[in-house]
Design a protein around this motif. Structure first.
Motif: not given
Length: 122
Positions: A11-13, A45-50
């Motif tokens: 989950d990205t959140d 985009r950092r959240t998606e990458y991580l």
């Protein structure tokens, strides 16, 4: 011959919250090369990458049959992309399995990141 398959979804959140509360979380998950790329990205985009790298490393551990922990840490492998964006596994501090080819796929939606790793040998 396929030796292992791993699949993970996150989950990205959850990743956004963890990173927001403790920015050191990124250094725990990402290798130096991954951090270099991470730092060039916009906050969203950092959240998606991580999240994608987290999922890919979990999938790698599942393909190897060991899980993240004693045998494989987040720092033992980097998931780096070539000039066309194709991700690949680069082992950093763990001996690469002999004759291994690792196929990696990462995908994102607004709410999740998922990754699959297939470990293939001759």
């Amino acid at each position: 011959m396929i030796r292992g398959i791993g699949l993970d979804i996150v989950d990205t959140d959850r990743i956004r919250t963890l990173y927001g509360r403790k920015p050191a979380f990124a250094r725990r998950i990402l290798t130096a090369g991954e951090l270099d790329r991470f730092e060039t990205l916009s906050p969203g985009r950092r959240t998606e990458y991580l999240a994608g790298r987290f999922a890919a490393k979990e999938a790698l551990a599942k393909a190897l049959g060991c899980g993240i922990g004693k045998e494989l840490s987040f720092q033992d492998a980097a998931i780096l992309s070539d000039e066309r964006g194709k991700p690949s596994v680069i082992f950093t501090s763990r001996e690469k399995p002999k004759n291994g080819i690792f196929h990696v796929s990462i995908t994102h939606t607004k709410t999740a990141a998922a990754a699959q790793v297939i470990w293939e040998t001759e």
